[in-house]
Design an enzyme around this catalytic site. Structure first.
Site, mmCIF file in Angstrom:
data_model
loop_
_atom_site.group_PDB
_atom_site.id
_atom_site.type_symbol
_atom_site.label_atom_id
_atom_site.label_comp_id
_atom_site.label_asym_id
_atom_site.label_seq_id
_atom_site.Cartn_x
_atom_site.Cartn_y
_atom_site.Cartn_z
ATOM 1 N N GLU B 776 20.257 -31.381 -109.210
ATOM 2 C CA GLU B 776 20.677 -31.804 -110.547
ATOM 3 C C GLU B 776 20.823 -30.603 -111.476
ATOM 4 O OE1 GLU B 776 21.423 -34.887 -111.901
ATOM 5 O OE2 GLU B 776 21.413 -35.653 -109.840
ATOM 6 N N ASP B 777 21.562 -29.625 -111.029
ATOM 7 C CA ASP B 777 21.915 -28.476 -111.866
ATOM 8 C C ASP B 777 20.758 -27.557 -112.218
ATOM 9 O OD1 ASP B 777 24.620 -28.936 -112.065
ATOM 10 O OD2 ASP B 777 24.303 -30.458 -113.590
ATOM 11 N N ALA B 778 19.603 -27.766 -111.593
ATOM 12 C CA ALA B 778 18.517 -26.843 -111.891
ATOM 13 C C ALA B 778 18.838 -25.491 -111.272
ATOM 14 C CB ALA B 778 17.211 -27.378 -111.349
ATOM 15 N N GLY B 934 21.850 -26.045 -117.151
ATOM 16 C CA GLY B 934 20.857 -26.408 -116.162
ATOM 17 C C GLY B 934 19.508 -25.888 -116.598
ATOM 18 N N ARG B 966 32.687 -30.689 -111.266
ATOM 19 C CA ARG B 966 32.940 -30.135 -112.601
ATOM 20 C C ARG B 966 34.270 -29.410 -112.666
ATOM 21 N NH1 ARG B 966 27.475 -29.605 -112.787
ATOM 22 N NH2 ARG B 966 26.527 -31.586 -113.085
#
Lengths: 356, 1171
Positions: B776-778, B934, B966
């Site tokens: 999740e974009d971390a 993120g 994206r």
């Protein structure tokens, strides 16, 4: 099952390739890991176990270049796990001395106290960490675990702007001078450090004299005392003795077929690092050869075009590492490597004692 | 093929001309410039003369220099007279806004904006007026000398816009600005009011004085005109109802038939009306019902019509009670001055207004026949931007009028008294506070109320966001719409094609204000009003036929075009194209203002000339037959400094076009695209973006919402705020310790100065999966990078303590730190006071922990009653009111700055700035410049990080899953370009649409650079795992990307509580992080527990852990009793006995409810049963 056509005691060439080489194709590298299981090639009657005498026989170290700060050497006949262990230890576990505590008496510069302290911490200090002890929080600073520096600079009112570089960090071998109005200082040195035989010849200072710490405008001043202690890179990167320690596997460039004529020219031209040369085969006949495979940076230009992957193959030799260490200056690079070996043996010893 | 031919032809044309007329050597110079790269120099030149926030400053300058003079000379403002003494008058001769200064102990001292920020003052200058008035019998003239305020009368203080012509900063060079404590890169364009920086947002609204044809809710055509003059604002609607045309105006109680109105204006003949609208039977047919209605009403003459209107009008207070003839006069008056107020009517000569209405009707009829003729309300050409100057002018005029009203009142009061001891001098009656406070209050609160125009706007001003340099800059270009945010309509929110080049297509917030809040593009200019008289005269000389000479027939003949000037019909012209061309030529020659727009509308047979303020326009290169007028030598002269942007304008190489005039031109993006029909060429394509979107490299390769996200996030990025950032004391300041300029820049970045005040760092990013803490974009961060200073930031928080002075002449005081006597008898500073100096205020450089007292303040206990000697009160008369530091527990901050000063009310204030340096931790938010935000998922040791063959170890690892959905291709190109930039030692460019003009490096060129330095063309490297030591089975996309640290940090948000404070009233745990509140188990969570059947859990959460309370209940009467501790029995006050008492537990809130119910005569009884 009997397979008569297969020679006993050795692997077929494609398996041998997989075992000893990483094949770097245009899209992705393959066979990157080594086979650990001793019985992996039992079917071919090949013993894959690691034997001490084999290791002793095959293992070699060849130093390619060495100067004050850098070393490059080949580690041959060793598994990536071991080479990596040295790299990891060099980065994180070989101790050095770095500034840990900064006592600020005055700082009127634009740079904030914490930032100045952080910058000081990152200054590499040329002091042999082996001569010092680790200092715990409870321990009182003494000549065996602390090096004290002083930075007392001022930009006079009429002067120009001054740069404040790391050579202005002055070593205080007798210990702390702070706090000035108290008898009990921050350190309690038993003797002056410069009386110790190791430091008589050369004063402890920053490895590089020109690291900018702060810039002062007229009227600004910095008066601080910095205490350096021994530590390891795992706790903070400032204690890491290396700028970086890295290795790469030995490149191997293989021409799968003879490349002649214009194709050879093209091949030579495409390689930006000049791995290939042209061999004159008589009048008008040119053939490409691999001259400097060690220079290959794996840009994959030579295997990029149409059909080139059939002609050229890029490989890495698995058990041959080109190891390079860039020291920050506390210790010479070759010493760093021996230190890392010592630390690894120590660790092994610890495991052994705990296992038994 | 076709295209090529055309191009060749042009070149041939040029060649021919040159061969015949020019000698050979000049021929080369005359050759049109080939590439647009050279033209880029115009942009810095433009920004040098116009600046980034020039629209604000121009508008304010116009207000201060011209508009304010017009206001005082306007009829009704100029003179103050008295009802009592007819001889008395006060006449304003001139008005002047002076230099910024402050009065201190009756001495005027010049001030700088930075002083005002620090001292919580208003940056304002005195407004002085030259006046002539009567004092007794003599006439007194008070006049300032050459604009100096001495001698003139000060009527108030005007807050000054920074960098306006009256600001001390205007025209200063960098060193002088630095001396004044100001950042040279700061754009100005805002105000400093009471120490806070306030910007008056640009307001977008529908054009005034223009006819707008629209359809109403029932689908009928309706025309509306919002008239606006200095005296009056009114809205006139002409609508269609039951196929008849009516006029709707709020002075009439009902819709009135339009024919009646026309007749009332003297157009009595139906034939004339029809002719005016258009004789064509298709128009006459639609008009017939309206005519019929009028005759059905029996109205045939002007008198009848006026009588009809007189009845219909709303009763106005002025004429109530009077009947008959007067009502007719009144109706006529309304028609002359209120309906369509902007059309001038002199001595009841209604003809221009009649024609105006006829034109409106004709437009409506056209729209009925052809729906294309309906105007688009969202079209930018129909919009006007109201800037600070205009808004302030409105406010000033209102305040000025009110001040004069007050003045008149006081004059009447004094003069009415029969015998006065002293000569009455009105100059002594003027209270400058009224104007000053009015202006100051409006700007600081943002409430714009002008009762005269029924204007009541809120949130007109905003505090300038100083989160980052870009945030402040972006704030200056922001435009808000008056449109309601809650309405669900897409029209006003949608991106209009006419926004091209004027408003940034990317920069708009998400959510409710989406599309309503916009931003100006880089080269946009907003016009200010221009003198109308000379332009009208010019039009007449150029052959505009006056209206009064024309019949309706001539008005609408085939070849005549109606000439509109700022919405008013001037007349007609028979050769519209020639007329327009002549006007444009005059404009290019500099004979008329550069912002006058001439727009020919062949569809409506009209020419619109506009010189009004608030139009958006932008400069374009003029092209003749598709050949740019700017030649190589012009650009060379510009580069050598012999030329400025104004020279280009003056020589007619470049001109400003507004949205309407753009419709008359064919604009080519590049010279290469120009055809002989092309009239203009764009200066630079990337100027369609604004300041915020201009930071994004390769935005044209990104999915468009990503650019919009970045526009919002760029404003939250930490970095440098301004050169004077360390001298500022702001409520909250986020700074980056080691900010960098991006490796991949754009031209916009250089133009706005983001390269000097960056907000981010170039991080080496590896795009790969690592550790599972990157979902999740971390992002995974390298601990060694953090150790070495990546993402380190400084948070500075201000706290202000004012030493209050009380009415009984007592005041707060600051005393020396408290002392404790230790057991040994020595005196020591009390533990929480140790950071204080001997004056009781924290010392600069001291480390401060939560709970420390940084100002040892004391307040008098008695602040009401008079005290004998307030200066020498005993210590016992004071109570402690110390300032205690509240920060995150366990963290240690530093006192950065302490400022002791006084504000303009002479209150002593102490400002403390407390600094906290933070290194990134898990949960801190980062983002690249492509809307890819993120949080930090985990921090990993360097040795565990992967490394390349060159020993490069990434600073952070980003998960590749961030890319496919994206579609931020721009980020990938940024990575490649950054890598090439590092290797070649040259900053690479990624300006929007920059590839053809060379303002963006192409991917192929970047790849070539990479290959030359031994990297793969794709940017993917051979990577070894840092954990196993073996190579990874994929090549990893790795290189530098500019990363921003956003202001959202875990430290400011994390919150947990076991036990803690409770609300006094309900005894339930408090709410919110700031009050150390509990985490609510809400209704939905409760539902879950019920569904699960965890009844004990509910009891525990909702009562035992919250507000459990024990009460005594009388089982007999069911009311609550109490426990008497003396007698050790429970008692019921109603039954007066201790029998039948039971103990029970219930939430305190429940008990409270029962008691509250009882207090309003509702008695809840508790009926207990055995459990």
């Amino acid at each position: 099952m009997e397979m008569d056509d297969l020679p006993k005691g050795e692997l077929p060439p494609h398996l041998e390739l997989q075992r000893t080489r990483v094949v770097c194709a245009a899209d992705a590298p393959s066979y990157t890991e080594s086979v650990q299981y001793s019985g992996a090639y039992m079917a071919y009657d090949v013993d894959n176990s690691l034997r001490m005498e084999d290791f002793r026989k095959n293992f070699r170290v060849e130093i390619k270049s060495l100067n004050e700060d850098d070393i490059e050497f080949d580690l041959i006949g060793i598994d990536a796990a071991l080479a990596n262990a040295f790299r990891r230890i060099l980065i994180a576990e070989v101790p050095t001395v770095a500034i840990e505590k900064v006592y600020i008496a005055n700082n009127t510069s634009v740079i904030q106290d914490e930032v100045l302290a952080h910058r000081l911490g990152l200054v590499p200090i040329k002091a042999d960490p082996r001569l010092f002890d680790y200092k715990t929080d409870e321990e009182i600073a003494n000549e065996k675990n602390t090096i004290v520096f002083k930075l007392d600079v001022e930009c006079t009112h009429m002067g120009e702007r001054v740069k404040n570089a790391s050579d202005q960090l002055k070593w205080l071998p007798a210990g702390s001078e702070m706090p000035p109005d108290s008898k009990t200082k921050f350190t309690s040195f038993g003797c002056s450090q410069d009386s110790l035989p190791a430091f008589t010849s050369e004063a402890i200072a920053s490895r590089y004299p020109d690291i900018v710490l702060a810039k002062l405008r007229p009227g600004q001043a910095i008066e601080i005392e910095a205490h350096a202690v021994k530590g390891i890179g795992k706790t903070h990167a400032k204690w890491s003795p290396v700028a970086t320690a890295k290795y790469r596997m030995l490149p191997e460039v293989v021409l799968l077929e003879d490349i002649e004529g214009d194709l050879a020219d093209e091949l030579v031209r495409t390689c930006p690092v000049n791995v290939f040369d042209i061999e004159d085969m008589g009048p008008g006949e040119r053939r490409a050869t691999v001259a400097r495979p060690r220079d290959c940076t794996l840009c994959r230009e030579c295997v990029r075009g149409d059909g080139w992957d059939k002609r050229v193959q890029l490989r890495r030799v698995k058990e041959h590492f080109i190891f390079s260490i860039e020291s920050t200056g506390a210790l010479p690079p070759e010493v760093l490597f021996t230190e890392s070996i010592k630390i690894l043996t120590e660790k092994c010893q610890r495991i052994l004692t705990e296992l038994l | 093929m076709k295209k090529k031919k055309v191009k060749k032809k042009i070149i041939d044309n040029v060649n021919n001309r040159q061969q015949t007329h020019q000698p050979l050597c000049i021929r080369e110079m005359e050759f049109p410039i080939k590439s647009t790269v050279d033209k880029y120099q115009l942009l810095p030149a433009f920004l040098k003369v116009r600046g980034l926030v020039k629209q604000h400053i121009d508008s304010f300058n116009y207000f201060i220099n011209c508009e304010i003079k017009k206001i005082i000379h306007a009829t009704g403002n100029e003179k103050v007279t008295s009802d009592v003494d007819p001889n008395f008058y006060l006449k304003y001769l001139d008005i002047f806004v002076g230099e910024p200064c402050v009065e201190q102990d009756y001495i005027y001292e010049p001030i700088t904006p930075h002083q005002c920020r620090l001292r919580d003052m208003t940056y304002a200058a005195p407004i002085s007026v030259d006046v002539e008035y009567t004092r007794g019998r003599e006439i007194v003239v008070r006049r300032g000398k050459e604009g100096k305020q001495e001698g003139a009368l000060v009527i108030g203080r005007m807050p000054l816009m920074l960098r306006s012509c009256r600001c001390v900063l205007s025209g200063k060079n960098e060193a002088q600005l630095a001396k004044a404590g100001e950042c040279p890169l700061d754009p100005g364009g805002y105000f400093v009011v009471k120490g806070t920086e306030k910007v008056i947002l640009i307001q977008e609204q529908l054009s005034k004085n223009r006819i707008i044809i629209d359809t109403d809710s029932s689908g009928n055509v309706a025309a509306s005109v919002t008239s606006s003059t200095h005296e009056r604002k009114s809205k006139t609607n002409i609508i269609v109802k039951h196929e008849r045309i009516f006029l709707r105006h709020n002075t009439f109680s009902d819709d009135v038939p339009i024919v009646v109105v026309l007749k009332a204006m003297g157009m009595e003949s139906d034939q004339e009306i029809v002719q005016m609208v258009g004789r064509d039977p298709k128009y006459a047919g639609i008009l017939a019902p309206s005519l019929q209605e009028c005759s059905a009403l029996g109205i045939h003459t002007q008198q009848q019509a006026l009588e009809y209107l007189g009845v219909k009008k709303l009763l106005s207070c002025l004429y109530t009670g009077l009947l008959g003839v007067l009502q007719v006069d009144e109706a006529r008056d309304i028609l002359a001055t209120v309906v369509l107020a902007h059309v001038p009517v002199h001595q009841f000569e209604f003809r221009p207004k009649c024609i105006y209405i006829a034109v409106i009707i004709r437009k409506m009829l056209e729209a009925m026949l052809n729906t294309d003729a309906v105007d688009d309300k969202d079209y930018v050409g129909n919009k006007r931007l109201e800037l600070a100057g205009q808004l302030l002018a409105l406010l000033f005029e209102d305040l000025f009028k009110r001040m004069n009203g007050e003045l008149k009142k006081s004059v009447d009061m004094t003069l009415a008294k029969a015998n006065r001891s002293t000569q009455f001098d009105i100059a002594k009656c003027i209270r400058p506070d009224f104007l000053s406070n009015g202006l100051e209050h409006a700007i600081s609160s943002g409430n714009w109320t002008v009762k005269r125009f029924k204007m009541d706007r809120k949130g007109v001003t905003q505090v300038v966001s100083r989160l980052s340099f870009i945030a402040a800059l972006g704030h200056m270009t922001r435009i808000t719409s008056q449109f309601e945010k809650t309405r669900k309509v897409s029209g006003p929110r949608a991106l209009q094609p006419s926004q091209w080049g004027m408003l940034c297509p990317c920069d708009t917030p998400e959510g409710e204000a989406c599309g309503l809040v916009k931003n100006l593009a880089l080269m946009t200019h907003v016009t200010t009003d221009e003198e109308e008289g000379p332009l009208i005269a010019l039009c007449t000389t150029l052959g505009v036929e006056d209206l009064s000479m024309l019949s309706g027939e001539e008005l609408h003949s085939q070849h005549t075009y109606i000439v509109f000037f700022n919405g008013i019909i001037l007349g007609v012209h028979r050769r519209p194209q020639r007329f327009a061309e002549t006007l444009r030529k005059l404009r290019r020659a500099g004979k008329i203002g550069e912002f006058v727009s001439i727009h020919v509308n062949p569809g409506q047979h009209s020419i619109h000339i506009a010189s009004d303020g608030g139009r958006v326009c932008r400069p374009l290169v003029i092209a003749d037959n598709g050949v740019s007028r700017i030649k190589e030598h012009h650009m060379k002269e510009l580069k050598d400094g012999f030329r400025t942007f104004d020279d280009f304008l003056r020589e007619g190489l470049v001109e400003y076009l507004d949205v309407n005039e753009e419709n008359n031109s064919l604009i080519a993006l590049y010279e290469a695209d120009a055809t002989p029909a092309t009239t203009h060429i764009e200066i630079e394509p990337f100027t369609i973006l604004g300041v915020c979107a201009g930071l994004i490299p390769y935005p044209h390769h990104n999915q468009s919402p990503r650019n919009t996200y970045q526009c919002a996030m760029g404003k939250q990025a930490m970095g440098n705020i301004a050169y004077n950032q360390l001298h500022r004391i702001d409520t909250l300041l986020y700074l980056l310790v080691y900010p960098q300029r991006p490796l991949l820049t754009t031209k916009t970045i250089e133009l706005v100065g983001y390269d000097k005040l960056g907000a981010g760092q170039n991080a080496t990013v590896a795009v790969m999966s690592y550790s599972g803490y990157d979902i999740e974009d971390a992002i995974v961060m390298n601990k060694a990078s953090l150790d070495r200073g990546f993402g380190r930031c400084i948070v500075l928080k201000k706290s202000v303590t004012a030493l209050k002075k009380y009415n009984n002449r007592t005041a707060d005081r600051i005393v020396a730190p408290d002392m404790n006597t230790s057991a040994k008898g020595g005196v020591q500073v009390a533990p929480r006071h140790q950071i204080q100096d001997r004056d009781g205020i924290a010392a600069v450089g001291e480390m401060i922990r939560p709970g420390d007292i940084y100002i040892n303040k004391q307040s008098p206990i008695n602040t009401r009653d008079n005290v004998m000697n307030p200066q020498a009160m005993p210590d016992s008369a004071y109570k402690r009111t110390p300032q205690t530091y509240k920060g995150p527990p366990g963290e240690c901050a530093v006192v950065d700055k302490v400022l002791l000063t006084s504000n303009d009310e002479n209150h002593f204030i102490v400002k403390c700035l407390i600094r906290h340096t933070r290194r990134p931790e898990v949960g801190d938010k980062f983002s690249s410049r492509h809307g890819q935000k993120g949080v930090c998922g985990t921090i990993v040791q360097q040795e565990d990080f992967p490394f390349s063959e060159r020993g490069i170890c990434p600073d952070l690892i980003m998960n590749p899953h961030g890319f496919p959905s994206r579609m931020t291709v721009g980020k990938m190109i940024e990575l490649l370009g950054g890598k090439a930039g590092v290797m070649s030692g040259r900053f690479h460019y990624g300006s929007a649409f920059g590839e053809p003009s060379g303002h963006a490096d192409t991917v192929s060129a970047i790849s070539e650079t990479l290959v030359n330095h031994g990297f793969s063309y794709s940017g993917k490297d051979f990577i070894y795992s840092g954990i196993t030591g073996y190579p990874l089975q994929a090549y990893i996309f790795m290189g530098p990307v500019y990363y921003q640290k956003l202001k959202h940090m875990v430290l400011d948000k994390m919150h947990a509580r076991a036990r803690g404070p409770r609300v006094v009233l309900t005894r339930q745990p408090t709410e919110g992080r700031s009050r150390e509140g509990g985490l609510r188990l809400g209704e939905m969570e409760r539902d879950c527990l019920i569904a699960y059947g965890a009844s004990m859990m509910i009891l525990e959460r909702l009562m035992i852990s919250s507000d459990q309370f024990q009460i005594q209940v009388c089982t007999k009467c069911g009311m609550m009793g109490y426990y008497n501790h003396k007698l050790k029995i429970a008692l019921c006050t109603y039954c007066k006995s201790g029998e039948n008492m039971a103990t029970m537990k219930l939430p305190y809130a429940c008990k409270l409810l029962f008691q509250e119910l009882q207090s309003m005569n509702i008695l809840p009884r508790l009926q207990l049963s055995e459990a």
